[in-house]
Design an enzyme around this catalytic site. Sequence first.
Site, short mmCIF file in Angstrom:
data_model
loop_
_atom_site.label_atom_id
_atom_site.label_comp_id
_atom_site.label_asym_id
_atom_site.label_seq_id
_atom_site.Cartn_x
_atom_site.Cartn_y
_atom_site.Cartn_z
N LYS A 114 0.83 -1.21 0.00
CA LYS A 114 0.00 0.00 0.00
C LYS A 114 0.87 1.26 0.00
CE LYS A 114 -4.27 -1.69 0.69
NZ LYS A 114 -5.43 -2.13 1.27
N LYS A 196 -3.69 -9.11 -7.85
CA LYS A 196 -4.89 -9.55 -7.10
C LYS A 196 -6.11 -8.70 -7.47
CE LYS A 196 -6.06 -8.39 -2.73
NZ LYS A 196 -6.19 -8.25 -1.28
N LYS A 199 -10.79 -4.54 -4.33
CA LYS A 199 -11.88 -3.59 -4.36
C LYS A 199 -11.44 -2.14 -4.21
CE LYS A 199 -13.31 -5.00 0.22
NZ LYS A 199 -12.25 -4.42 1.05
P1 ATP Z 1 -8.47 -3.68 -0.39
O1 ATP Z 1 -8.28 -3.70 -1.85
O2 ATP Z 1 -9.36 -2.62 0.12
O3 ATP Z 1 -7.20 -3.84 0.38
P2 ATP Z 1 -9.45 -6.34 -0.58
O4 ATP Z 1 -10.31 -6.43 -1.78
O5 ATP Z 1 -8.13 -6.98 -0.59
O6 ATP Z 1 -9.35 -4.89 -0.06
P3 ATP Z 1 -10.11 -7.05 2.11
O7 ATP Z 1 -11.10 -6.29 2.87
O8 ATP Z 1 -8.67 -6.77 2.39
O9 ATP Z 1 -10.33 -6.91 0.57
O10 ATP Z 1 -10.34 -8.60 2.23
C1 ATP Z 1 -11.49 -9.23 2.68
C2 ATP Z 1 -11.33 -10.71 2.52
O11 ATP Z 1 -11.36 -11.05 1.14
C3 ATP Z 1 -10.01 -11.25 3.07
O12 ATP Z 1 -10.24 -12.50 3.68
C4 ATP Z 1 -9.18 -11.42 1.83
O13 ATP Z 1 -8.21 -12.41 1.99
C5 ATP Z 1 -10.21 -11.80 0.79
N1 ATP Z 1 -9.82 -11.41 -0.55
C6 ATP Z 1 -9.61 -10.15 -0.98
N2 ATP Z 1 -9.27 -10.13 -2.28
C7 ATP Z 1 -9.24 -11.43 -2.68
C8 ATP Z 1 -8.94 -12.09 -3.93
N3 ATP Z 1 -8.63 -11.40 -5.00
N4 ATP Z 1 -9.03 -13.43 -3.97
C9 ATP Z 1 -9.38 -14.13 -2.89
N5 ATP Z 1 -9.66 -13.59 -1.70
C10 ATP Z 1 -9.60 -12.26 -1.57
#
Ligand code: ATP
Length: 332
Positions: A114, A196, A199
């Site tokens: 980040k 990855k 969101k």
């Molecule tokens: P951000 O982009 O805001 O950091 P994020 O999309 O990575 O967020 P989080 O809130 O960090 O989402 O994650 C919520 C859950 O979703 C966690 O358990 C994380 O491991 C899972 N997760 C997030 N992105 C993925 C992905 N691309 N594939 C599988 N699991 C995911």
Amino acid sequence: MNIVLSGIKPTGVPTLGNYLGALKNFVKLQNEMTDYEFFMFVADMHAITIPEDPKTLRTNIKNLAAIYLASGLDKDRLTLFLQSEVHEHLELGYIMQSITYMGELERMTQYKDKVAKQVTGVTSALFTYPALMAADILLYDAKYVPVGEDQKQHLEITRDLGNRFNNRFGNTFQIPEALVTKVGAKIMDLQDPTKKMSKSGDPLDKGCIYLLEPLNIIKKKIKSAVTDSETRVYYDKEKKPGISNLMTIYSVITGLNYDEIEKKYEGKGYGDFKGDLAEIVATEIGGLQERFNAIINSKELDEILDQGRERAEILARKKMLKVYHKVGLGRF
Ligand code: ATP
Ligand code: LTN
């Protein structure tokens, strides 16, 4: 009773990655582990570690709470709450900071990623985030924490901090374990399968499927996903990351393994496969969206969150009294 607990940050609209990597797995576990209590929370305090517009944040919080329920979690066996409504998370977060070393936090890859993206305006809350996450988990003596692969390192530091506290002040916390699914733990971006699906990335990203976007757009994104120039459908994560990522999505939703998918598409090309996958994903997300629309403006959502907060507060208060006493805080 043993507790299974997880949380998601309300940053942006949840993606297919969140759904397949975290939510769907959580629902499956809830159906399988009938003698466990399930706690799920909206990690809103974590969301403000990066700048958030207040209005958008409030909408995202409510949407995420409704998405949890729409993804199939059984409300009667779920304690669903907002992190910011149970103040003990912050109290324990601070105590955790007091036993966390700078060097440990500097090693966190999510923080490093980040920071690399943000360049300026990196906050101290982003840096100490893992201490708060440890508190979220240790507060309830959670035994299992289902998360995607990217969170494994945060679970490790949670275990270290729990052990450190127990060793220094006497046995207080249960040491949790991460539950990471084999398939679906990391869904990649459809346009750049080395990245990855996330969101908090660019909302116009064609490689990211958002759970609340129109189904025709979802289908279009799948059909235009980046794949290699070969046509045979088979799994090879290194050489064919694009098609392999799509196969993962297919596999998690249908329950077919990679061999079965390869057989099914023998003699067919990427076009057939992508067309089918587009329908499969649209059906799955379509169901979720219907349930979401039924609950988002209902009184029930508020009631469920009230009940969740009450249940969480009871456990959290009890644990904090114990922690303060062990640490030597207050007048005893
Ligand atoms: P951000 O982009 O805001 O950091 P994020 O999309 O990575 O967020 P989080 O809130 O960090 O989402 O994650 C919520 C859950 O979703 C966690 O358990 C994380 O491991 C899972 N997760 C997030 N992105 C993925 C992905 N691309 N594939 C599988 N699991 C995911
Ligand atoms: N850090 C996690 C969200 C999160 C979480 C938690 C997950 C905050 N607290 C406690 C499980 C348990 C993330 O970024 N996905």
